[in-house]
Structures are given as structure tokens and as C-alpha cells.
Motif scaffolding. Structure first.
Motif, PDB file in Angstrom:
ATOM      1  N   GLU A  97      19.198  36.231  -2.711  1.00 46.09           N
ATOM      2  CA  GLU A  97      17.601  36.988  -1.712  1.00 46.09           C
ATOM      3  C   GLU A  97      16.408  36.987  -2.199  1.00 46.09           C
ATOM      4  N   SER A  98      16.645  36.141  -3.754  1.00 51.54           N
ATOM      5  CA  SER A  98      15.208  36.315  -4.154  1.00 51.54           C
ATOM      6  C   SER A  98      14.545  34.994  -4.984  1.00 51.54           C
ATOM      7  N   ILE A  99      15.353  34.182  -4.478  1.00 46.43           N
ATOM      8  CA  ILE A  99      14.663  32.674  -5.087  1.00 46.43           C
ATOM      9  C   ILE A  99      13.783  32.418  -4.126  1.00 46.43           C
ATOM     10  N   SER A 100      12.855  31.284  -4.749  1.00 43.69           N
ATOM     11  CA  SER A 100      11.454  30.890  -4.422  1.00 43.69           C
ATOM     12  C   SER A 100      10.977  29.301  -4.495  1.00 43.69           C
ATOM     13  N   VAL A 101      11.691  28.916  -5.485  1.00 44.05           N
ATOM     14  CA  VAL A 101      11.409  27.643  -5.727  1.00 44.05           C
ATOM     15  C   VAL A 101      12.470  26.771  -4.569  1.00 44.05           C
ATOM     16  N   PRO A 102      12.290  25.161  -3.971  1.00 43.00           N
ATOM     17  CA  PRO A 102      12.826  24.710  -3.107  1.00 43.00           C
ATOM     18  C   PRO A 102      14.203  24.548  -3.543  1.00 43.00           C
ATOM     19  N   ARG A 138      11.322  14.304  -3.109  1.00 42.54           N
ATOM     20  CA  ARG A 138      10.625  14.586  -2.228  1.00 42.54           C
ATOM     21  C   ARG A 138       9.951  15.731  -3.700  1.00 42.54           C
ATOM     22  N   ILE A 139      10.915  16.149  -4.481  1.00 45.63           N
ATOM     23  CA  ILE A 139      10.790  17.043  -5.457  1.00 45.63           C
ATOM     24  C   ILE A 139       9.280  16.627  -6.201  1.00 45.63           C
ATOM     25  N   SER A 140       9.741  14.576  -6.622  1.00 48.00           N
ATOM     26  CA  SER A 140       8.801  14.350  -7.041  1.00 48.00           C
ATOM     27  C   SER A 140       7.730  14.086  -6.900  1.00 48.00           C
ATOM     28  N   LYS A 141       7.651  14.084  -5.867  1.00 49.26           N
ATOM     29  CA  LYS A 141       5.967  13.931  -5.474  1.00 49.26           C
ATOM     30  C   LYS A 141       4.907  15.178  -4.962  1.00 49.26           C
ATOM     31  N   ASN A 142       6.101  16.272  -4.695  1.00 47.47           N
ATOM     32  CA  ASN A 142       5.194  17.334  -4.816  1.00 47.47           C
ATOM     33  C   ASN A 142       5.048  18.104  -6.051  1.00 47.47           C
TER      34      ASN A 142
END
Length: 250
Positions: free
Chosen positions: A182-187, A245-249
């Protein structure tokens, strides 16, 4: 003098294996990740693989596993990375992300059929006699169609791991996983198999989607608990797109 190659500090993926498995169970994953331009890191958990003789299984619980993984990851001295976890490794990854052990370094997580509280609660703790239910399952008096099969396999084929199974199914362990979730904030990429009898699709999908904002979910048809092995083509299609996607961000 011959120059030694050094690994770059960017584009790193750390893989945490599952219950009763080892770091060598998915050699194709390492090859694939490296082909995508990532450095691949993995290790055997305590009482697993090459570490099976170095730890007593009855001394290993979820807290011990998390501490071990955090220490190991720190030893890699990476400036940034993605963590991927399968099954029990997925619950460890969930805790590492949710409790923010690596606030700056952790860029995203990939969860393959992660062990989580809602699944276990529905399967084992839906009655007041949870412990008795487990005992009945282990004596072949099957009451639950999901974890029952898993527990029977542990009894007949992997009896040595039973103490750990109970240590990761107890309520304090499940509560820690849930609080972290419930505390995860990363993609987060969540990959589930529609034929998985150990980590049922509906409960896991609902549990993560109820609490995560940056969540991408894909259900792989025809895949059981080991999705990357059962349906590798579909698995890597979504996996590769997510890494891109992660690399582009960044």
C-alpha cells in the motif's frame, strides 16, 4: 596491460527468485535481460541453491530474507536499478519498494505472480481455524483447491522447506507485505498467469490495483505460476515494452 571491463552503473536489473527455487532456475531470463542492454544481478536466498547448507531453514523468515536481500543489493553499489521478483521474491520486492530502502536508486519493479496477503487470507484465513486447516491439508484432507495443492507438494517433494512456508504465511509476515504494498510509489509491472493455482489471478490483481497508481497489469493466457517459462513469448513482449518505457522516462 589488458583492460578489464566494468559494468555500467545504469540499466541494471536485480532478480529475486521464489520459494524453494534458486538463481539458476531461469537462465533464459539472464540472457534476455542482457540482450536488452541491462546488467543482470541475482543471488541465492538463504537456505536456497548454493546457500542451502549455509542456513537452517527453520531460522529463515520473511524479515530475515528482506534484510539479506537489502544487504546484498547494497553490496552491488549501483546508482540505479530495477528489481524483479517471482512469487516469494515478489513479496520481498514489494517490501523493499514499499518500505523505500532505496529511495533514489530504485526506478521500478517487476512482479511475476507475487505472494500477497489477500491471496492467503482468502485461501487459508477465511475461517477461524486457519492453523487446523493447514494441518488438514497436509494430511490430505483437502479443503482449499488453491494452496492445498501447493502444500501437498511441499509435503511430498520439498518437506525441508515447510518451516519457511509457515514463516511466510503467518499473519505478521502477511501484514508487513500488505503495508508495504500500500506504500509503493515506483512504477510497477504486474504479470499474472490465468492458470496459476498458487497465486490466484483475481485476488492478486485486485489487491495491487486497489492501492497502486503507477501500475501496469498483464494477464498471460495459458500461463501458470512460472509465467516466463510457460508463455515466454507473451511474457517478454510485455516485459520488454515495460523496460523500454522505464528507460524513456529516465
Amino acid at each position: 596491460m589488458k583492460k578489464t571491463k566494468t559494468k555500467k552503473q545504469t540499466k541494471n536489473l536485480i532478480y529475486i527468485h521464489g520459494f524453494s527455487a534458486s538463481k539458476n532456475d531461469h537462465p533464459e531470463l539472464k540472457k534476455h535481460v542482457e540482450a536488452c542492454g541491462y546488467n543482470f544481478y541475482s543471488f541465492d536466498l538463504p537456505a536456497h541453491g548454493t546457500n542451502k547448507k549455509n542456513f537452517k531453514i527453520e531460522d529463515v523468515d520473511l524479515n530475515f530474507l528482506v534484510d539479506f536481500c537489502v544487504t546484498k543489493i547494497k553490496s552491488f553499489n549501483l546508482s540505479e536499478f530495477i528489481i524483479m521478483g517471482h512469487s516469494m521474491g515478489g513479496s520481498i520486492t514489494t517490501i523493499i519498494a514499499g518500505e523505500q530502502y532505496f529511495k533514489k536508486e530504485l526506478k521500478a519493479i517487476v512482479l511475476e505472480a507475487p505472494h500477497n496477503k489477500r491471496v492467503v487470507m482468502r485461501s487459508l484465513y477465511s475461517t477461524k481455524k486457519a492453523i487446523q486447516t493447514i494441518k488438514e491439508i497436509l494430511t490430505k484432507q483437502n479443503k482449499t483447491p488453491t494452496l492445498a495443492t501447493y502444500l501437498k507438494e511441499m509435503k511430498s517433494e520439498k518437506n525441508d522447506y515447510l518451516p519457511l512456508l509457515f514463516n511466510i504465511l503467518n499473519l505478521p509476515a502477511l501484514n508487513r507485505i500488505q503495508a508495504a504494498l500500500e506504500s509503493i510509489s515506483v512504477p510497477t509491472l504486474l504479470l499474472l498467469g490465468n492458470k496459476d493455482i498458487y497465486i490466484p489471478l483475481r485476488d492478486t490483481r485486485e489487491n495491487y490495483s486497489d492501492h497502486l497508481d503507477d501500475l501496469e497489469i498483464h494477464v498471460i493466457k495459458g500461463a501458470g505460476h512460472c509465467i516466463s517459462i510457460d508463455q515466454p513469448k507473451e511474457f517478454y513482449k510485455y516485459f520488454d515494452a515495460y523496460l523500454e518505457r522505464i528507460s524513456k522516462n529516465e
